[in-house]
Each structure stands twice: as structure tokens, then as C-alpha cells.
Design a protein around this motif. Structure first.
Motif, PDB file in Angstrom:
ATOM      1  N   SER A  93       9.574  -5.934  20.590  1.00 16.63           N
ATOM      2  CA  SER A  93       8.359  -4.695  20.640  1.00 16.63           C
ATOM      3  C   SER A  93       8.848  -3.620  19.243  1.00 16.63           C
ATOM      4  O   SER A  93      10.079  -3.369  19.212  1.00 16.63           O
ATOM      5  CB  SER A  93       8.036  -3.573  21.997  1.00 16.63           C
ATOM      6  OG  SER A  93       8.581  -2.795  22.101  1.00 16.63           O
ATOM      7  N   PHE A  94       7.592  -3.136  18.571  1.00 13.12           N
ATOM      8  CA  PHE A  94       9.015  -2.287  17.609  1.00 13.12           C
ATOM      9  C   PHE A  94       7.558  -1.098  17.421  1.00 13.12           C
ATOM     10  O   PHE A  94       6.014  -1.319  17.283  1.00 13.12           O
ATOM     11  CB  PHE A  94       8.330  -2.975  15.508  1.00 13.12           C
ATOM     12  CG  PHE A  94       9.933  -4.389  16.048  1.00 13.12           C
ATOM     13  CD1 PHE A  94      11.030  -4.415  15.688  1.00 13.12           C
ATOM     14  CD2 PHE A  94       9.169  -5.361  16.771  1.00 13.12           C
ATOM     15  CE1 PHE A  94      12.721  -4.801  15.478  1.00 13.12           C
ATOM     16  CE2 PHE A  94       9.571  -6.437  16.541  1.00 13.12           C
ATOM     17  CZ  PHE A  94      11.293  -6.406  16.196  1.00 13.12           C
ATOM     18  N   GLN A  95       8.126   0.042  17.183  1.00 12.81           N
ATOM     19  CA  GLN A  95       7.394   1.951  17.020  1.00 12.81           C
ATOM     20  C   GLN A  95       6.987   1.278  15.617  1.00 12.81           C
ATOM     21  O   GLN A  95       7.430   1.449  14.508  1.00 12.81           O
ATOM     22  CB  GLN A  95       7.394   2.720  17.476  1.00 12.81           C
ATOM     23  CG  GLN A  95       6.891   3.283  17.308  1.00 12.81           C
ATOM     24  CD  GLN A  95       6.621   4.894  18.490  1.00 12.81           C
ATOM     25  OE1 GLN A  95       8.397   4.780  18.936  1.00 12.81           O
ATOM     26  NE2 GLN A  95       6.224   6.120  18.296  1.00 12.81           N
ATOM     27  N   GLY A 121      -3.941   3.896  11.453  1.00 18.16           N
ATOM     28  CA  GLY A 121      -4.634   4.355  11.160  1.00 18.16           C
ATOM     29  C   GLY A 121      -4.959   4.867  10.003  1.00 18.16           C
ATOM     30  O   GLY A 121      -6.857   4.027  10.643  1.00 18.16           O
ATOM     31  N   ASP A 122      -5.143   5.904   9.150  1.00 19.83           N
ATOM     32  CA  ASP A 122      -6.566   5.636   8.452  1.00 19.83           C
ATOM     33  C   ASP A 122      -7.029   4.481   6.966  1.00 19.83           C
ATOM     34  O   ASP A 122      -7.280   4.391   6.490  1.00 19.83           O
ATOM     35  CB  ASP A 122      -6.543   7.413   7.556  1.00 19.83           C
ATOM     36  CG  ASP A 122      -7.354   8.109   9.267  1.00 19.83           C
ATOM     37  OD1 ASP A 122      -8.472   8.460   9.340  1.00 19.83           O
ATOM     38  OD2 ASP A 122      -6.561   9.531   9.034  1.00 19.83           O
ATOM     39  N   HIS A 123      -5.543   4.425   6.350  1.00 21.10           N
ATOM     40  CA  HIS A 123      -5.708   3.815   5.492  1.00 21.10           C
ATOM     41  C   HIS A 123      -4.693   1.508   5.298  1.00 21.10           C
ATOM     42  O   HIS A 123      -4.786   2.066   4.559  1.00 21.10           O
ATOM     43  CB  HIS A 123      -4.957   4.177   4.096  1.00 21.10           C
ATOM     44  CG  HIS A 123      -5.270   5.488   3.861  1.00 21.10           C
ATOM     45  ND1 HIS A 123      -7.138   5.457   3.360  1.00 21.10           N
ATOM     46  CD2 HIS A 123      -5.316   7.289   4.383  1.00 21.10           C
ATOM     47  CE1 HIS A 123      -6.943   6.833   2.799  1.00 21.10           C
ATOM     48  NE2 HIS A 123      -6.171   7.392   3.231  1.00 21.10           N
ATOM     49  N   TRP A 124      -4.276   1.763   6.502  1.00 20.37           N
ATOM     50  CA  TRP A 124      -3.610   0.482   6.613  1.00 20.37           C
ATOM     51  C   TRP A 124      -3.971  -0.306   7.196  1.00 20.37           C
ATOM     52  O   TRP A 124      -4.571   0.107   8.088  1.00 20.37           O
ATOM     53  CB  TRP A 124      -2.217   0.694   7.147  1.00 20.37           C
ATOM     54  CG  TRP A 124      -1.263   0.917   6.074  1.00 20.37           C
ATOM     55  CD1 TRP A 124      -1.371   2.582   6.428  1.00 20.37           C
ATOM     56  CD2 TRP A 124      -0.604   1.102   5.058  1.00 20.37           C
ATOM     57  NE1 TRP A 124       0.002   2.956   5.624  1.00 20.37           N
ATOM     58  CE2 TRP A 124       0.491   1.995   4.661  1.00 20.37           C
ATOM     59  CE3 TRP A 124      -0.606  -0.383   4.279  1.00 20.37           C
ATOM     60  CZ2 TRP A 124       1.239   1.816   3.914  1.00 20.37           C
ATOM     61  CZ3 TRP A 124       0.468  -0.303   3.441  1.00 20.37           C
ATOM     62  CH2 TRP A 124       1.368   0.310   2.365  1.00 20.37           C
ATOM     63  N   GLY A 177      -1.761   7.268  20.442  1.00 15.13           N
ATOM     64  CA  GLY A 177      -1.918   7.373  18.817  1.00 15.13           C
ATOM     65  C   GLY A 177      -0.567   7.004  18.311  1.00 15.13           C
ATOM     66  O   GLY A 177       0.006   7.009  17.280  1.00 15.13           O
ATOM     67  N   ASP A 178       0.489   6.558  19.035  1.00 14.80           N
ATOM     68  CA  ASP A 178       0.807   5.593  18.243  1.00 14.80           C
ATOM     69  C   ASP A 178       0.832   4.141  18.579  1.00 14.80           C
ATOM     70  O   ASP A 178       0.905   3.641  18.690  1.00 14.80           O
ATOM     71  CB  ASP A 178       3.206   5.820  19.548  1.00 14.80           C
ATOM     72  CG  ASP A 178       3.370   7.123  19.180  1.00 14.80           C
ATOM     73  OD1 ASP A 178       3.264   7.497  17.742  1.00 14.80           O
ATOM     74  OD2 ASP A 178       3.555   7.706  20.578  1.00 14.80           O
ATOM     75  N   TYR A 179       1.247   3.304  17.760  1.00 14.75           N
ATOM     76  CA  TYR A 179       1.242   1.986  16.941  1.00 14.75           C
ATOM     77  C   TYR A 179       2.434   1.057  17.719  1.00 14.75           C
ATOM     78  O   TYR A 179       3.915   1.420  17.248  1.00 14.75           O
ATOM     79  CB  TYR A 179       0.875   1.615  15.835  1.00 14.75           C
ATOM     80  CG  TYR A 179      -0.666   2.331  15.130  1.00 14.75           C
ATOM     81  CD1 TYR A 179      -1.809   1.444  15.528  1.00 14.75           C
ATOM     82  CD2 TYR A 179      -0.203   3.873  14.940  1.00 14.75           C
ATOM     83  CE1 TYR A 179      -3.148   2.531  15.212  1.00 14.75           C
ATOM     84  CE2 TYR A 179      -1.799   4.311  14.861  1.00 14.75           C
ATOM     85  CZ  TYR A 179      -3.254   3.248  14.798  1.00 14.75           C
ATOM     86  OH  TYR A 179      -4.184   4.160  14.616  1.00 14.75           O
TER      87      TYR A 179
END
Length: 342
Positions: free
Chosen positions: A59-61, A319-322, A49-51
Motif C-alpha cells: 500500500s502507498f499513501q 481531493g478536489d482536482h485529481w 482524510g488520507d488516500y
């Protein structure tokens, strides 16, 4: 009489100014819809669930809301794992917290929930599984004699494996209980399958090289044969085009849209959460780039953030919008995001 400026508005103004000041001038986008995420190009990975934005050295969360995307350095450690056959060495990148991200060398497939990993040995082409991601490796799917590719289901309880098995070349399903069974076995097998995915109910879906889509238990999907057809790896969705139309198929329904003239699709299409939208990059004869978005009953042609970039890569949806893209080199080198208002 003038009203005093509230402390909240003053604070908001200062935050916006500080945020914009952090973006180098070379990375300020040329349209207001695009957001600069990082000055580094990279790949987008989702784990539990994390990007994460992954580069060769870091790496960058990433975390998002309706206003912005923030990034937090999560470290990057490369670990070497000898292949059981002795043919080579797997190299896996993990965050400082031990979350498996990507691998190089032999084929490495970390589970979406980050609890285990499937590995293909480059020597004997056998399948191996480890849980946790780097320990307790064991041979699995032992009836498969030559494994070529793995696609995990979203819940990480099963995976679709392109391999030579007892029923011939095709796609087999391996379950977390270490059971293996045939899903789609075609005459010609490997030569006919262009790409494929697996749903949460362990149903396999495949795009064939003749432009058709085949769904396990349903047969051929009733839509025209397409070029550059791609199915989602985890949802019942697909995107492709004919000579004149772009076709988006999702959850049993399909919509056709007029294909913009002189636009050639470039790269691999990406699918949104739940497969309700698909995106692809396209380029015209003059070299101008476009981002094309397709859903049910709508399509969008998005102008890219820069006109003087020779190469873009589509990373995918967050997610839903990006939706994220990356510029691998040049003065605008970096990663950018576009807000999808739908």
C-alpha cells in the motif's frame, strides 16, 4: 550581456528531470494531462482524510497538490479474524501503522475515520462491530436477522444497512450509539434497491432498479427514470442516463447532457468530494475508451492516456482536482491521474 541562470531555476530543472527519469518509458503517458502515479495497479481507499493506493502485496499513501502526486510506502499486513459463527475467516489488510484498508472473505467495512469496523458474518449473516478495528468485537443491530450490505456515513457516526429487519426487507440505519431504526422499507425490498448511500444527517438515498431515485423524507426525486443509475454513497448526488441523455443530479438540482453516440458506460461511476461532480468510463464500438465527467452546467470527454489498452478501471476522485484510473495488465500496467481544472 546574458543574464546568469538563477540557482532556483537550475534546481527546478534538475528536479523535473529526476522526476521524469523515475517513470519507466513504458509508463510515460501519451498526453500531457495524465500523470503516472505508480507502476502498480490497485484500488483507491480514503481513511481519515488520507488516500491510499492498495495492491494485493503493498500500500502507498498518496499526497497531492496542483502539480503532482507523491506516494510513500505504508506497508501492508494481512490479519486473519475468525468469524463468530465459525463459518469462515475474515482477512483484513492494514498499513504498518494499523490503519484498516480493505478486507476479503466475509464482508468487512472499515469506518472512514479508521477507528472501527463493521463485519457481516458469512454464516449467520449477523452484524458485528469492533473498535479499535480488530478488537472488542460485539454483535450490533441485533433486530436485523439477515444483513447483506453496509454503507458508512462520511462522519462514521452511522451506517446504512441493507437487511431483513422487523419492518421487512430494506435499509436500516445503525448509529454509533448502537441504535437501529428503519429508513427505507420497500415492498419487494432487496429486489428493488440497486444501490444506496447515507448522508451525514443519517438520511438514506437509494437508486431503484426501475431507474428512479428515492430519498428518505422526500420520496421519489423528480427526474426521469434512468439506466445504469448510481447514487453517491455519502452525498445527495446521482448519475445515470436515458436513451439520449446523461443526467447528473446533485443537491436537489439536475442537468441533462446529450449522450455521446455509440458510447457505452462501463463500470461503476464515482463521485467527487461533496458530490459536485461524477465520472464514468465509456467505450465505443471500436473499443476506444473515454473518461466522461459531469457537473452542474458542464461536461468533459477526456481522452485516455493510452490508445492500446484493452481495459481500464476507474478508481475515483482524490481531493478536489485529481481523478485516478488503473490499468490492470499489459505494458502500461499501473495507476494514472488526471488533473481536473474546474
Amino acid at each position: 550581456m546574458k543574464r546568469p541562470v538563477s540557482l532556483f531555476l537550475l534546481f527546478a530543472f534538475l528536479v523535473i528531470q529526476l522526476y521524469v527519469a523515475k517513470i519507466p518509458a513504458a509508463h510515460q503517458v501519451q498526453t500531457t494531462s495524465w500523470l503516472a502515479v505508480s507502476s502498480e495497479p490497485g484500488g483507491l481507499v480514503s481513511r481519515n482524510g488520507d488516500y491510499y493506493l492498495v495492491t494485493p502485496s503493498s500500500s502507498f499513501q498518496l499526497q497531492s497538490n496542483g502539480i503532482s502526486i507523491t506516494s510513500r510506502a505504508s506497508g501492508l499486513n494481512w490479519v486473519e479474524v475468525p468469524e463468530p459463527s465459525g463459518a469462515g475467516i475474515w482477512r483484513m489488510a492494514l498499513t504498518a501503522q494499523g490503519v484498516p484498508l480493505v478486507g476479503i472473505g466475509g464482508a468487512i467495512y472499515p469506518a472512514p475515520n479508521a477507528t472501527g469496523t463493521l463485519w457481516i458474518d458469512s454464516g449467520d449473516h449477523r452484524l458485528y462491530y469492533s473498535q479499535p478495528p480488530l478488537s472488542g468485537m460485539q454483535s450490533v443491530g441485533t433486530t436485523l436477522s439477515y444483513v447483506k450490505k453496509v454503507v458508512w456515513a462520511q462522519d462514521a457516526q452511522s451506517a446504512a444497512v441493507l437487511a431483513q429487519g422487523p419492518e421487512g426487507w430494506g435499509i436500516y440505519v445503525w448509529t454509533h450509539a448502537n441504535q437501529t431504526y428503519p429508513a427505507l422499507i420497500l415492498r419487494g425490498g432487496q429486489q428493488q434497491i440497486a444501490n444506496y448511500g447515507i448522508l451525514r444527517n443519517q438520511t438514506v438515498i437509494a437508486a431503484l432498479k426501475n431507474g428512479h431515485i428515492l430519498q428518505q423524507g422526500h420520496g421519489l426525486v423528480s427526474i426521469p427514470p434512468m439506466e445504469q443509475v448510481r447514487v453517491s454513497r455519502q452525498y445527495a448526488s446521482a448519475l445515470g442516463h436515458t436513451a439520449t441523455q446523461a443526467i447528473f443530479w446533485s443537491n436537489g438540482k439536475w442537468n441533462a447532457y446529450t449522450l455521446p453516440k455509440q458510447l457505452k458506460w462501463v463500470g461503476v461511476p464515482r463521485f467527487s468530494k461533496n458530490g459536485t461532480m461524477a465520472a464514468t468510463l465509456a467505450q465505443n464500438l471500436q473499443g476506444t475508451w473515454h473518461l466522461l465527467l459531469y457537473g452542474h452546467h458542464y461536461t468533459l470527454d477526456v481522452h485516455m492516456p493510452f490508445t492500446d489498452v484493452s481495459e481500464y478501471h476507474l478508481l475515483g476522485f482524490m481531493g478536489d482536482h485529481w481523478i485516478l484510473i488503473t490499468v490492470p495488465e499489459g505494458p502500461h500496467r499501473g495507476t494514472y491521474a488526471w488533473w481536473i481544472n474546474h
